[in-house]
Write an enzyme that holds these catalytic residues in place. Structure first.
Site, PDB file in Angstrom:
ATOM      1  N   CYS A 269      32.626   7.087  11.324  1.00 12.31           N
ATOM      2  CA  CYS A 269      34.197   7.456  11.367  1.00 12.31           C
ATOM      3  C   CYS A 269      34.321   8.775  11.007  1.00 12.31           C
ATOM      4  O   CYS A 269      35.372   9.382  11.599  1.00 12.31           O
ATOM      5  CB  CYS A 269      34.885   6.360  10.302  1.00 12.31           C
ATOM      6  SG  CYS A 269      35.300   4.794  11.043  1.00 12.31           S
TER       7      CYS A 269
ATOM      8  N   ASP B 137      52.076 -36.154  53.203  1.00  7.24           N
ATOM      9  CA  ASP B 137      52.354 -37.566  52.066  1.00  7.24           C
ATOM     10  C   ASP B 137      51.317 -38.258  52.009  1.00  7.24           C
ATOM     11  O   ASP B 137      50.169 -38.290  52.696  1.00  7.24           O
ATOM     12  CB  ASP B 137      53.422 -38.009  52.917  1.00  7.24           C
ATOM     13  CG  ASP B 137      54.798 -37.553  52.836  1.00  7.24           C
ATOM     14  OD1 ASP B 137      55.160 -36.661  51.850  1.00  7.24           O
ATOM     15  OD2 ASP B 137      55.848 -37.768  53.558  1.00  7.24           O
TER      16      ASP B 137
ATOM     17  N   CYS C 197      33.431   0.859   4.679  1.00  7.62           N
ATOM     18  CA  CYS C 197      34.131   1.751   5.057  1.00  7.62           C
ATOM     19  C   CYS C 197      35.717   1.730   5.068  1.00  7.62           C
ATOM     20  O   CYS C 197      36.199   0.527   5.337  1.00  7.62           O
ATOM     21  CB  CYS C 197      33.790   2.038   6.562  1.00  7.62           C
ATOM     22  SG  CYS C 197      35.067   3.599   7.244  1.00  7.62           S
TER      23      CYS C 197
ATOM     24  N   CYS D 118      32.576   5.911   6.396  1.00  2.00           N
ATOM     25  CA  CYS D 118      31.255   5.932   6.859  1.00  2.00           C
ATOM     26  C   CYS D 118      31.001   7.149   7.847  1.00  2.00           C
ATOM     27  O   CYS D 118      31.871   7.750   8.509  1.00  2.00           O
ATOM     28  CB  CYS D 118      31.276   4.431   7.804  1.00  2.00           C
ATOM     29  SG  CYS D 118      32.036   4.446   9.421  1.00  2.00           S
TER      30      CYS D 118
ATOM     31  N   CYS E 184      37.162   1.877   9.100  1.00  2.00           N
ATOM     32  CA  CYS E 184      36.683   0.834  10.178  1.00  2.00           C
ATOM     33  C   CYS E 184      36.400  -0.409   9.697  1.00  2.00           C
ATOM     34  O   CYS E 184      36.217  -1.558  10.161  1.00  2.00           O
ATOM     35  CB  CYS E 184      35.583   1.257  10.976  1.00  2.00           C
ATOM     36  SG  CYS E 184      34.073   1.351  10.008  1.00  2.00           S
TER      37      CYS E 184
END
Length: 533
Positions: A24, A348, A113, A21, A116
């Site tokens: 990228c 306690d 793509c 793509c 990616c």
């Protein structure tokens, strides 16, 4: 920041032709302009196609330079050597020429793509951003900023390595120089695109230090097995962990990719990577607010109320506890998922806590509401106090995580003051107990009491009784007020615990003694700060 120039042309040609793509491609060309990544996908594709049609004799740029902060890089260049001209099938696809426009633009806008897996495509567009914001708004959180995180499938690192090796080999095959610059991380490029859109939709800024986190988890079942060959090549990188569903974590895969030789990698994985049929799935869109901490001091007036839920062998012994009486109101107001209670020591079930009370802190996990004024905190304190006559709280306030450490500081050094009602088997006169008032800094040796031996290790602990003061009541009863070192077992100091605490009141008086009532009158910890009424 570097705009696309003639030296980037072979990289753009190869990646565009093999199904990568536009965003990228910009990452592989080391483009650091955040603004450029935010351009629409179709416009970027058109710009890259136009770039390839330009003359090789002049340097053309896709966009004007934009000043951006330095970006993180992911190092893919580990070795100078490696397989020179091999891919998964033992051959390298030929790089199309710059003049061959049709070959260089085979990647269609709808194709997923091959690097990616769609993250920088449809998941970077407005429709997905609106889906994320709808999830955030429906969760009804209170926040003034956000931090965005993303979890990516580990096989993306494998595909990124394959694409890089393809570029590297093609450039070498063409006799062109290859710079050793590192590509822009996928996560960083994704955040460059997403942050402005989320900020606009949510109406608050992105802030890396924000306590409110919006996270997206991506998965790609179609390619899940692409990492598996690494376990054979680098088995020491993949070790099972109790809290991990799969050994193929992102860090394990990255570690293996750093170790595996290029020629071994190329024998098992296609270079460049093939295009998938489907994009990633957004498995989860989650919101989470960082913990909020509330502190105060509590008084306990009941002798039949434990500090925390009293459960033995799965059976509840008493209906409530200090922890629950306080936390139920905080949980409701802060709309938290859960809580963690801590205090400066504990008493306690049959011991009252009087005076200024015992410091406590509650961590409220993933609260949906986080902003409270001082007046609202006072109203919340009053609501807690009105709900029960067994406890009261004071100085209720919001604090930081680091401030809670002050409550635990000097745990063994602080002092506590007690009031004990004591019975003796033999009759006593005032003068029989008067000498106790003169004893200072009495050193004790206390073996772990029998009553707590099931949950605490056997040990001999040295403790100090700083001062004592007696109040005679009748021949068999007197009240003893003590100021002691923190961690002293008062009940055992009175009756001796079958000789496990030495000395004790019984041995000092030379008769059997037992404790009928015990009150904590002060816990000398100057925290949290006192608030005006």
């Amino acid at each position: 920041m570097s705009s696309l120039t003639e030296k980037d042309r072979p990289i753009v040609q190869l990646l565009l032709n093999t199904g990568t793509c536009p965003r990228c491609i910009l990452r592989f060309c080391c483009v650091g302009s955040q603004v450029l990544y935010r351009h629409p996908h179709k416009d970027l594709m058109k710009d890259l196609q136009e770039f390839l049609k330009n003359s090789q004799d002049k340097e053309d740029t896709v966009c004007l330079d934009v000043a951006d902060p330095p970006c993180k890089r992911i190092r893919l260049e580990h070795r100078e050597g490696g397989a020179d001209d091999l891919n998964h099938n033992g051959a390298i696809p030929q790089l199309p020429s710059a003049d061959d426009g049709s070959a260089a633009t085979e990647s269609s806008p709808g194709e997923v793509c091959n690097v990616c897996l769609g993250v920088l495509q449809e998941f970077s567009e407005a429709d997905f951003v609106k889906k994320v914001c709808q999830k955030v708004n429906s969760a009804d959180y209170q926040f003034s900023s956000f931090v965005f995180s993303v979890s990516l499938p580990p096989q993306l690192s494998v595909r990124e390595r394959a694409a890089w090796l393809g570029v590297k080999q093609q450039m070498r095959n063409l006799g062109l120089p290859l710079a050793k610059d590192d590509i822009v991380q996928l996560k960083e490029a994704y955040k460059w695109i997403i942050h402005p859109q989320l900020s606009e939709e949510l109406g608050v800024p992105a802030d890396g230090k924000s306590l409110f986190e919006v996270s997206v988890v991506f998965a790609h079942p179609e390619t899940d097995e692409e990492c598996h060959f690494l376990a054979t090549a680098c088995p020491d990188c993949f070790k099972p962990a109790k809290n991990k569903q799969s050994v193929f974590t992102r860090m394990a895969v990255i570690k293996a990719l750093e170790k595996i030789k290029e020629e071994d990698f190329l024998k098992h994985f296609p270079c460049p990577p093939s295009s998938p049929k489907n994009p990633c799935d957004a498995l989860e869109i989650q919101c989470n607010n960082g913990a909020v901490f509330v502190a105060g001091r509590y008084n306990k007036y009941s002798r039949n109320l434990p500090q925390t839920p009293w459960i033995i062998d799965g059976e509840r012994k008493l209906e409530s506890s200090v922890e629950e009486l306080i936390s139920e109101h905080l949980m409701a107001e802060f709309k938290a998922d859960s809580f963690n209670f801590s205090s400066s020591g504990r008493e306690d079930v049959d011991v009252r806590t009087l005076g200024n009370g015992r410091p406590f802190a509650i961590e409220l996990v993933n609260p949906h509401r986080v902003h409270f004024t001082a007046q609202e905190m006072r109203r919340l304190q009053q609501a807690i106090n009105d709900s029960s006559d067994k406890i009261q709280v004071r100085d209720l306030q919001l604090v930081t995580r680091s401030a809670i450490g002050r409550m635990k500081e000097g745990e063994e050094e602080k002092t506590k003051t007690y009031s004990a009602l004591i019975w003796t088997d033999k009759a006593i006169q005032r003068e029989d107990i008067a000498f106790l008032d003169d004893i200072k800094e009495l050193k004790l040796e206390q073996k772990t009491p029998l009553r707590v031996l099931h949950r605490r290790p056997l040990a001999v602990r040295c403790r100090l009784i700083h001062t004592m003061r007696c109040e005679y009541i009748d021949p068999h009863h007197f009240r003893l007020r003590l100021r002691t070192q923190a961690g002293t077992y008062i009940k055992e100091f009175v009756h001796g615990d079958f000789g496990r605490t030495k000395p004790n009141i019984g041995s000092l008086l030379n008769r059997t003694a037992d404790i009928l009532e015990l009150d904590v009158e002060s816990v000398d910890v100057d925290w949290p700060p006192s608030l005006a009424d």
